[in-house]
Design a protein around this motif. Structure first.
Motif, PDB file in Angstrom:
ATOM      1  N   SER A   1       0.603  -1.204   0.054  1.00 37.09           N
ATOM      2  CA  SER A   1       0.040   0.150  -0.010  1.00 37.09           C
ATOM      3  C   SER A   1       0.652   1.071   0.001  1.00 37.09           C
ATOM      4  CB  SER A   1      -1.033  -0.182   1.138  1.00 37.09           C
ATOM      5  OG  SER A   1      -0.398   0.178   2.484  1.00 37.09           O
ATOM      6  N   VAL A   2       2.124   1.189   0.722  1.00 37.82           N
ATOM      7  CA  VAL A   2       3.025   2.287   0.581  1.00 37.82           C
ATOM      8  C   VAL A   2       3.436   2.439  -0.709  1.00 37.82           C
ATOM      9  CG1 VAL A   2       5.141   3.247   1.724  1.00 37.82           C
ATOM     10  CG2 VAL A   2       3.560   2.064   3.073  1.00 37.82           C
ATOM     11  N   MET A   3       3.801   1.273  -1.562  1.00 40.35           N
ATOM     12  CA  MET A   3       4.577   1.497  -2.641  1.00 40.35           C
ATOM     13  C   MET A   3       3.240   2.099  -3.730  1.00 40.35           C
ATOM     14  SD  MET A   3       6.747  -1.703  -3.485  1.00 40.35           S
ATOM     15  CE  MET A   3       6.971  -0.889  -5.407  1.00 40.35           C
ATOM     16  N   ARG A   4       1.934   1.627  -3.696  1.00 40.67           N
ATOM     17  CA  ARG A   4       0.842   2.373  -4.352  1.00 40.67           C
ATOM     18  C   ARG A   4       0.942   3.799  -4.170  1.00 40.67           C
ATOM     19  NH1 ARG A   4      -1.815  -2.603  -3.097  1.00 40.67           N
ATOM     20  NH2 ARG A   4      -2.883  -1.630  -1.525  1.00 40.67           N
ATOM     21  N   LEU A   5       1.050   4.101  -2.911  1.00 40.30           N
ATOM     22  CA  LEU A   5       0.915   5.507  -2.651  1.00 40.30           C
ATOM     23  C   LEU A   5       1.833   6.417  -3.272  1.00 40.30           C
ATOM     24  CD1 LEU A   5      -0.760   7.743  -0.600  1.00 40.30           C
ATOM     25  CD2 LEU A   5       0.858   7.064   1.109  1.00 40.30           C
ATOM     26  N   ILE A   6       3.398   5.993  -2.966  1.00 43.07           N
ATOM     27  CA  ILE A   6       4.403   6.581  -3.749  1.00 43.07           C
ATOM     28  C   ILE A   6       3.976   6.567  -5.510  1.00 43.07           C
ATOM     29  CG2 ILE A   6       6.839   6.424  -4.153  1.00 43.07           C
ATOM     30  CD1 ILE A   6       6.828   5.603  -1.367  1.00 43.07           C
ATOM     31  N   LEU A   7       3.739   5.214  -5.724  1.00 40.08           N
ATOM     32  CA  LEU A   7       3.694   5.310  -7.460  1.00 40.08           C
ATOM     33  C   LEU A   7       2.606   6.147  -7.981  1.00 40.08           C
ATOM     34  CD1 LEU A   7       4.705   1.496  -7.879  1.00 40.08           C
ATOM     35  CD2 LEU A   7       6.112   3.518  -8.223  1.00 40.08           C
ATOM     36  N   GLY A   8       1.623   6.250  -7.226  1.00 38.58           N
ATOM     37  CA  GLY A   8       0.248   6.709  -7.683  1.00 38.58           C
ATOM     38  C   GLY A   8       0.646   8.301  -7.900  1.00 38.58           C
TER      39      GLY A   8
END
Length: 877
Positions: free
Chosen positions: A797-804
């Motif tokens: 979820s942290v990766m999705r937040l950054i990649l978003g």
């Protein structure tokens, strides 16, 4: 009222005073103005009259300007320079990265400008006052003719040279030809110019040795066997022997006296084309004896150049061109539709002007985009570094450093980077300039080495990049206040810088997409060319060109030679068939002539003329639509011809052309109609063509077409040896016809390689920019991520937040890049072949490639940030 205006003037002048001295300066001047207001008036004898308040306040302005200039004194700038050097020493990785990135952009721009300078701006060597020269062309007003620039016949050239109307001081002509210098296997095949007697005098050239061609060498047709050799040929073949002058040298088998050596580097008036190495009087042209006499008004072969007289301008020159047009039309019926046109300047001939303009314009566009990308990358680096310098800026501001002072310091640092980058770019420019000629589809005949103009341009580009890269950080520094600097960690301060960095990354992505899409368009064009139909089969076809002598050969005596060579070539392994002709499509030997139906001279058109032997159409696999091809040498007793479908439809639309006749003395009887063929280039449309028997329109330049068996091609060296078994002393030039056909897209292929290289660089710079943006953003939010993980958030979820957020930037950059790609596609339009400038396949592939690359660039720092332990995140936060 005067007191109020004076106070306003003082406050305005105070804005010019350096910040550290502004408060004290304003208090002092205001106090003196107040004292002036309250001073006793007195009488006339009590002392000097006190100044008016307005005059007093106006005197403060020059004092304020003087103080400001003192702040920008050499000593102050030297202090800024010392500080900039110290700051770069503290961050050597940043300085080296920024400097190398800028050097790449500056160096590429300098190299391309050096090319443009050598092609367009710099006069060819050995010419005096080149800006006063004008190229003169003869065109036809026939709407069916595609000729945009043409040459002059001998009578027309003489008419133009004699009737200059006082506007042109001199007019001279030249014609390109191929020669064989020497004899036997040691002969050199070179190109040269037939020149009129005033040619060298027109150009203001002086010989390196001996003398040059003069008017006295150009009087009697065939009666002046003299020649001038180029400096390069003199050094290469004769080792610079000064005794060469006066010696007899064989040229195309005939003795010529060498009268001089041209100046070093002399190539005539053009920087693009074939390098001339011998110069002969125009009256010695053997191609215009017999069938093509000097007295013919129809056969054009001389390129004309004039030198404007002192005081003459372009308007007067155009009037003279109109006069020439009238005189030519009145002189002979063949000039009924002729018109004289002018092209000011020399360097690039009008035939190559369009291609040269397209290539230089596209290269300038590409390197401009690269320079913008490098500036954006360096500006992003500057912003990233500014984040770490916030405490320094806050302390300097609190201690009295003015906004202008801080902005000036940042500009000096940026200028220092640009100076270093400019110095680093010098060897890059020299290296690229040496490599460029080998990749260009244009054949350069003069040097494009950098000169003073190129180095001045390089300095100008360096200064411009310093301003561009330092302007935005300096502007932010000028806007910042002490409180804002000390609160730099707040959302508003970070948000402003983040938005600017986001904008730079989006701009990089948009520019990168344009270059990647351009690469795709050019690649699609090259693939389309491989599948294009030129009207004949070029695969497995080789051409062997030979040149016979007018003095030794004619139509009758050359038949045994042609038959012997044909038999020798047919015995080679892998050979399917052999044929002879005066020209082969695309490969060479092209010739134009006039043709008209019998009894209808008003319908005369310009056609491609090829004198061919038996088997020509079968060897090249040109389809016969009706009738028969050209037969055996002995079988064609009358004047017969095969015409192309285009010519048949022009002369006899909707009718059978076989059996009709073409105007001539005697007439030509049409025996067949062949499919249209692109004779000149894969890019050009098929011109109407006329094929006649080889023996009925004999020319000394012959081309043997050697077709290989399916899937094979005859060996070029084997072809040469087979021909020399029949004629040992003859020179043979071998051309791979398939390569010549695809060579029409050499410019597309070359520019495609350059665009691909620049596109790769652009994607790399954009990826690095996005990587840095994501990494810095993740580092700033490290505490937030620690709290999220501590509360149970998974790393995914942290990766999705950054990649978003990175994905949003990639989408925005791609969307804006579509508009850039459309502009790049239209700019490349002249190089595209059967490909739309807005080809959706190329655009989609470019978008997928760019988004995928940016995804990888963003995924690396996001993955690292998502895997950091929550305790470490909270501790670092």
């Amino acid at each position: 009222m005067k007191r109020a205006v004076a106070g306003w003037l003082l406050r305005f002048a105070a804005g010019l005073v350096p910040r550290t001295e502004r408060r004290a300066w304003l208090e002092e001047w205001s106090a003196e103005l107040h004292a002036l207001d309250h001073a006793p008036t007195g009488d006339a004898d009590s002392g000097p009259e006190l100044p008016d308040p307005l005059r007093f306040a106006a005197g403060a302005l020059p004092h304020a300007v003087w103080l400001r200039s003192e702040a920008w004194s050499p000593r102050g700038l030297l202090d800024d320079l010392r500080l900039a050097l110290r700051m770069m020493g503290r961050a050597p990785a940043f300085a080296a990265g920024a400097m190398l990135t800028l050097a790449l952009g500056i160096g590429v721009n300098g190299a391309i400008f050096s090319l443009v300078n050598g092609l367009v701006l710099r006069a060819p060597p050995g010419i005096v006052d080149a800006e006063r020269l004008v190229q003169i062309g003869r065109v036809t007003e026939d709407p069916s003719a595609d000729l945009a620039w043409g040459t002059f016949s001998w009578p027309n050239a003489q008419l133009v040279a004699e009737e200059s109307n006082g506007v042109f001081r001199q007019v001279a002509g030249y014609s390109l030809a191929q020669f064989s210098v020497g004899e036997g296997p040691e002969a050199d095949v070179v190109f040269g110019h037939f020149v009129t007697g005033s040619w060298f005098d027109l150009l203001g050239s002086t010989p390196a040795l001996g003398r040059l061609v003069q008017p006295g060498d150009d009087q009697t047709i065939g009666g002046h066997p003299v020649m001038v050799v180029s400096h390069g040929l003199w050094m290469r073949r004769w080792g610079g022997d000064p005794d060469l002058v006066g010696r007899s040298v064989l040229l195309d088998g005939a003795p010529y006296e060498v009268i001089g050596v041209a100046p070093e580097g002399f190539v005539g008036v053009h920087t693009v084309g074939l390098r001339p190495e011998v110069f002969l009087p125009a009256v010695m042209n053997p191609g215009y004896r017999g069938d093509l006499p000097f007295g013919s008004w129809r056969w054009s072969w001389l390129n004309m150049v004039g030198r404007l007289a002192d005081g003459a301008d372009e308007i007067a020159a155009e009037s003279t061109a109109d006069l020439w047009t009238q005189r030519m039309r009145a002189a002979h019926p063949d000039n009924a539709e002729a018109r004289v046109v002018l092209s000011p300047g020399v360097g690039v001939d009008p035939y190559s002007q369009s291609q040269t303009d397209d290539i230089t314009r596209i290269l300038i566009l590409i390197v401009g985009v690269v320079l913008l990308l490098t500036c954006a990358s360096v500006a992003n680096l500057q912003f990233a570094r500014a984040t770490h310098r916030t405490p320094e800026m806050a302390v300097r501001t609190a201690m009295g450093g003015g906004r202008g002072r801080l902005a000036r310091q940042l500009l000096v640092e940026s200028g220092l980077l640009s100076i270093g980058a400019t110095l680093v770019s010098v060897p890059l420019v020299l290296a690229v300039v040496n490599v460029i000629p080998g990749f260009l589809p244009l054949q350069l005949v003069s040097s494009i080495a950098p000169d003073a103009r190129v180095w001045a341009f390089l300095l100008g580009v360096g200064g411009a990049t310093a301003l561009v890269c330092g302007l935005a950080p300096a502007w932010l520094a000028a806007r910042a206040t002490v409180a804002a600097s000390l609160r730099d960690g707040t959302a508003s301060a970070q948000g402003r810088r983040t938005r600017i960095r986001d904008g730079l990354v989006v701009a990089q992505l948009a520019l990168s997409l344009g270059l990647v899409a351009g690469t795709g368009l050019l690649a699609r064009s090259v693939m389309a060319a491989a599948d294009a139909d030129p009207g004949f089969e070029s695969r497995g076809l080789r051409a062997a060109f030979v040149r016979l002598s007018f003095d030794e050969w004619n139509a009758t005596s050359s038949v045994p030679f042609v038959e012997g060579v044909t038999q020798a070539l047919e015995r080679l392994p892998g050979v399917r068939s052999v044929a002879v002709g005066t020209q082969l499509p695309v490969a060479g030997g092209q010739s134009m002539a006039s043709a008209a139906p019998s009894g209808r001279p008003d319908e005369e058109v310009q056609v491609e003329l090829a004198a061919v032997g038996p088997g020509y159409f079968e060897t090249l696999q040109i389809p016969m639509l009706s009738g028969r091809p050209i037969g055996d040498f002995a079988a064609e007793g009358e004047r017969v011809a095969v015409i192309s479908r285009d010519l048949a439809e022009r002369f006899w639309p909707g009718e059978d052309a076989v059996g009709r006749t073409l105007a001539g003395d005697p007439e030509w009887r049409v025996v067949g109609v062949a499919e249209d063929v692109r004779m000149r280039s894969l890019r050009s449309e098929a011109n109407p063509a006329l094929y006649v028997p080889f023996t009925q329109a004999w020319q000394p330049g012959l081309a043997f077409a050697v077709a290989g068996a399916p899937g094979a091609a005859a060996d070029g060296e084997g072809i040469r040896q087979a021909i020399q078994t029949v004629a040992p002393d003859i020179r043979v030039g071998i051309v791979d016809v398939r390569s010549a056909v695809l060579g029409a897209l050499d410019d597309t292929r070359t520019i495609g390689l350059l665009v691909a290289a620049f596109a790769g660089l652009a994607v790399l710079l954009s990826g690095v920019g996005l990587y840095g943006l994501v990494a810095i953003g993740a580092a700033r939010r490290i505490r937030e991520f620690g709290i999220r993980v501590a509360l149970g958030a998974r790393p995914e979820s942290v990766m999705r937040l950054i990649l978003g957020r990175a994905g949003l930037l990639a989408v925005l950059g791609t969307a804006l890049g579509v508009f850039v790609a459309v502009g790049v596609g239209r700019g490349l339009g002249a190089l595209l072949f059967e490909t739309s400038p807005v080809d959706p396949v190329a655009f989609a592939a470019a978008a997928v490639l760019l988004v995928g690359s940016m995804g990888v660039a963003a995924w690396l720092p996001a993955r690292r940030a998502a895997r950091v332990d929550a305790v470490d995140c909270l501790r670092e936060g």
